[in-house]
Motif scaffolding. Structure first.
Motif, PDB file in Angstrom:
ATOM      1  N   ARG A 101       0.993  -1.155   0.056  1.00 32.91           N
ATOM      2  CA  ARG A 101       0.004  -0.018   0.075  1.00 32.91           C
ATOM      3  C   ARG A 101       1.045   1.075   0.011  1.00 32.91           C
ATOM      4  N   HIS A 102       2.162   1.265   0.889  1.00 33.47           N
ATOM      5  CA  HIS A 102       2.711   2.384   0.995  1.00 33.47           C
ATOM      6  C   HIS A 102       3.419   2.557  -0.682  1.00 33.47           C
ATOM      7  N   LEU A 103       3.689   1.388  -1.223  1.00 29.72           N
ATOM      8  CA  LEU A 103       4.627   1.530  -2.549  1.00 29.72           C
ATOM      9  C   LEU A 103       3.717   1.695  -3.516  1.00 29.72           C
ATOM     10  N   MET A 104       2.473   2.020  -3.203  1.00 32.80           N
ATOM     11  CA  MET A 104       1.168   2.174  -4.410  1.00 32.80           C
ATOM     12  C   MET A 104       1.528   1.098  -5.316  1.00 32.80           C
ATOM     13  N   ALA A 105       1.629  -0.315  -4.741  1.00 34.24           N
ATOM     14  CA  ALA A 105       1.633  -1.160  -6.076  1.00 34.24           C
ATOM     15  C   ALA A 105       0.417  -1.487  -6.464  1.00 34.24           C
ATOM     16  N   ASP A 106      -0.783  -1.023  -6.076  1.00 32.72           N
ATOM     17  CA  ASP A 106      -2.027  -1.355  -6.363  1.00 32.72           C
ATOM     18  C   ASP A 106      -2.827  -0.596  -7.510  1.00 32.72           C
ATOM     19  N   PHE A 107      -1.960   0.250  -8.097  1.00 38.50           N
ATOM     20  CA  PHE A 107      -2.310   1.184  -9.004  1.00 38.50           C
ATOM     21  C   PHE A 107      -1.583   1.089 -10.528  1.00 38.50           C
ATOM     22  N   ASP A 108      -2.230   1.370 -11.429  1.00 31.70           N
ATOM     23  CA  ASP A 108      -1.641   1.245 -12.835  1.00 31.70           C
ATOM     24  C   ASP A 108      -0.704   2.156 -12.981  1.00 31.70           C
ATOM     25  N   HIS A 109       0.620   1.973 -13.045  1.00 32.81           N
ATOM     26  CA  HIS A 109       1.665   2.855 -13.223  1.00 32.81           C
ATOM     27  C   HIS A 109       1.734   3.601 -14.625  1.00 32.81           C
ATOM     28  N   ARG A 110       0.718   3.284 -15.642  1.00 33.24           N
ATOM     29  CA  ARG A 110       0.605   3.607 -16.843  1.00 33.24           C
ATOM     30  C   ARG A 110      -0.204   5.072 -17.125  1.00 33.24           C
ATOM     31  N   GLN A 111      -0.696   5.243 -15.999  1.00 32.78           N
ATOM     32  CA  GLN A 111      -1.598   6.545 -15.779  1.00 32.78           C
ATOM     33  C   GLN A 111      -0.803   7.549 -14.889  1.00 32.78           C
ATOM     34  N   THR A 112      -1.267   8.576 -15.384  1.00 31.37           N
ATOM     35  CA  THR A 112      -0.719   9.931 -14.550  1.00 31.37           C
ATOM     36  C   THR A 112      -1.853  10.202 -13.642  1.00 31.37           C
ATOM     37  N   ARG A 113      -1.537  10.871 -12.512  1.00 29.05           N
ATOM     38  CA  ARG A 113      -2.076  11.117 -11.457  1.00 29.05           C
ATOM     39  C   ARG A 113      -1.727  11.796 -10.175  1.00 29.05           C
ATOM     40  N   PRO A 114      -2.261  12.548  -9.355  1.00 30.00           N
ATOM     41  CA  PRO A 114      -1.747  13.080  -8.341  1.00 30.00           C
ATOM     42  C   PRO A 114      -1.519  12.118  -7.319  1.00 30.00           C
ATOM     43  N   VAL A 115      -0.412  12.385  -6.554  1.00 29.61           N
ATOM     44  CA  VAL A 115       0.005  11.539  -5.516  1.00 29.61           C
ATOM     45  C   VAL A 115       0.377  12.292  -4.285  1.00 29.61           C
ATOM     46  N   LEU A 116       0.814  11.573  -3.165  1.00 27.06           N
ATOM     47  CA  LEU A 116       1.184  12.219  -2.028  1.00 27.06           C
ATOM     48  C   LEU A 116       2.654  12.568  -2.108  1.00 27.06           C
ATOM     49  N   TYR A 117       3.684  11.909  -2.780  1.00 29.24           N
ATOM     50  CA  TYR A 117       4.945  12.214  -3.018  1.00 29.24           C
ATOM     51  C   TYR A 117       5.584  11.265  -4.009  1.00 29.24           C
ATOM     52  N   VAL A 118       6.584  11.504  -4.597  1.00 31.50           N
ATOM     53  CA  VAL A 118       7.346  10.790  -5.774  1.00 31.50           C
ATOM     54  C   VAL A 118       8.704  10.803  -5.280  1.00 31.50           C
ATOM     55  N   LEU A 119       9.592   9.731  -5.483  1.00 30.73           N
ATOM     56  CA  LEU A 119      11.016   9.589  -5.327  1.00 30.73           C
ATOM     57  C   LEU A 119      11.720  10.683  -5.932  1.00 30.73           C
ATOM     58  N   GLY A 120      12.986  11.024  -5.199  1.00 31.55           N
ATOM     59  CA  GLY A 120      13.651  12.152  -5.724  1.00 31.55           C
ATOM     60  C   GLY A 120      14.616  11.653  -6.654  1.00 31.55           C
ATOM     61  N   ALA A 121      14.668  10.556  -7.076  1.00 33.15           N
ATOM     62  CA  ALA A 121      15.683  10.493  -8.480  1.00 33.15           C
ATOM     63  C   ALA A 121      15.486  11.036  -9.477  1.00 33.15           C
ATOM     64  N   CYS A 122      14.251  11.563  -9.940  1.00 24.59           N
ATOM     65  CA  CYS A 122      14.008  12.646 -10.934  1.00 24.59           C
ATOM     66  C   CYS A 122      12.676  13.230 -10.407  1.00 24.59           C
ATOM     67  N   GLN A 123      12.953  14.543 -10.211  1.00 17.53           N
ATOM     68  CA  GLN A 123      11.646  15.596  -9.740  1.00 17.53           C
ATOM     69  C   GLN A 123      11.881  16.799 -10.665  1.00 17.53           C
ATOM     70  N   LEU A 124      10.793  17.337 -11.409  1.00 12.49           N
ATOM     71  CA  LEU A 124      10.966  18.512 -12.168  1.00 12.49           C
ATOM     72  C   LEU A 124       9.824  19.387 -11.165  1.00 12.49           C
ATOM     73  N   PHE A 125      10.325  20.618 -10.923  1.00 13.51           N
ATOM     74  CA  PHE A 125       9.252  21.582 -10.100  1.00 13.51           C
ATOM     75  C   PHE A 125       9.557  22.804 -10.516  1.00 13.51           C
ATOM     76  N   ARG A 126       8.404  23.646 -10.136  1.00 11.04           N
ATOM     77  CA  ARG A 126       8.640  25.110 -10.290  1.00 11.04           C
ATOM     78  C   ARG A 126       9.749  25.645  -9.446  1.00 11.04           C
ATOM     79  N   THR A 127      10.660  26.452 -10.021  1.00 14.28           N
ATOM     80  CA  THR A 127      11.800  27.015  -9.269  1.00 14.28           C
ATOM     81  C   THR A 127      11.203  28.003  -8.056  1.00 14.28           C
ATOM     82  N   SER A 128      10.067  28.657  -8.519  1.00 14.98           N
ATOM     83  CA  SER A 128       9.583  29.787  -7.686  1.00 14.98           C
ATOM     84  C   SER A 128       8.747  28.858  -6.398  1.00 14.98           C
TER      85      SER A 128
END
Length: 258
Positions: free
Chosen positions: A143-170
């Motif tokens: 449940r923590h790893l969100m293994a129960d959802f289709d990772h081919r779909q874009t969706r809002p989440v609580l957080y994502v791993l920091g290996a790659c994150q793109l964000f607004r500098t502001s």
């Protein structure tokens, strides 16, 4: 590390497409990386630190970032074709998005679970020997790893791993400096929580792919110095967000419901 950086730099050169400034924050390495970068990669802005600051080292790169968007890309991660322009285009099209994390893939092309729900209190114990034999594939961990959802779909989440994150500098400027007491993994959650507090949605973005050579050293060496430091950081993280625990769990439920 040098082989990882070479692959990372090459992927940026080949696949960035959009104009970028590459900033390498060297966390007081002793393997000659700094001289190698100066000699072989003059296009990279090198920030050489005198001591290892852990995740707080990212602040030194962030302060030098001048673009509308900033990307954190770990040395063991590499862009694939179209990944960065797709992420930028998505951010341009969704002004309420504050940070996106792409679909991470292992070297063999399999999906790496990279979005998360709020971590249960006993998570480190459940994922380390000897209990991992019984609980790593159990309900709480999955449940923590969100293994129960289709990772081919874009969706809002609580957080994502920091290996790659793109964000607004502001938003990063508003979020403030990294908390150096949060270490190896929990900094991902802390950073995403603060970007959301600054006004931006956190989104798992499945249309872009990034290769991440992920190694869980703390699981292989559960009594190592790094593993014990991560354990202390986990309980610090839990104390830090204890007053908001129910709020964040309720938020993840709303995100799950769509």
């Amino acid at each position: 590390m040098r082989d990882e950086l070479e692959r990372c730099f090459e992927s940026i050169e080949r696949h960035a497409v959009v104009p970028v400034e590459t900033i390498l924050v060297d966390n007081a390495s002793t393997d000659g990386t700094q001289d190698w970068v100066k000699r072989d990669h003059p296009e990279v802005t090198l920030v050489a630190l005198d001591e290892n600051l852990g995740v707080a080292a990212r602040d030194h790169g962030l302060r030098r970032a001048e673009g509308e968007y900033t990307m954190f890309l770990d040395s063991d991660a590499s862009l694939t074709e179209g990944a960065l322009p797709k992420m930028v285009e998505a951010m341009e099209s969704h002004p309420d998005w504050g940070l996106v994390g792409p679909r991470l893939l292992h070297d063999d092309g399999s999906i790496q679970l990279s979005s998360r729900r709020f971590p249960p209190l006993l998570l480190p114990l459940l994922r380390r020997p000897p209990l991992d034999r019984f609980f790593e594939d159990g309900k709480k961990v999955n449940r923590h790893l969100m293994a129960d959802f289709d990772h081919r779909q874009t969706r809002p989440v609580l957080y994502v791993l920091g290996a790659c994150q793109l964000f607004r500098t502001s938003l990063a400027r508003t979020a403030g400096p990294f908390d150096d007491r949060v270490f190896l993994g929990w900094d991902d959650a802390d950073w995403c929580f603060r970007i959301r507090d600054a006004g931006g949605e956190i989104v798992y973005f499945a249309d872009a792919e990034v290769i991440h050579t992920y190694r869980r050293k703390t699981r292989a060496e559960p009594l190592s110095r790094a593993a014990l430091r991560q354990l202390r950081a986990f309980f610090y993280f839990q104390r830090k967000y204890w007053p908001r625990r129910h709020e964040l769990i309720e938020l993840e439920r709303r995100l799950d419901a769509g």
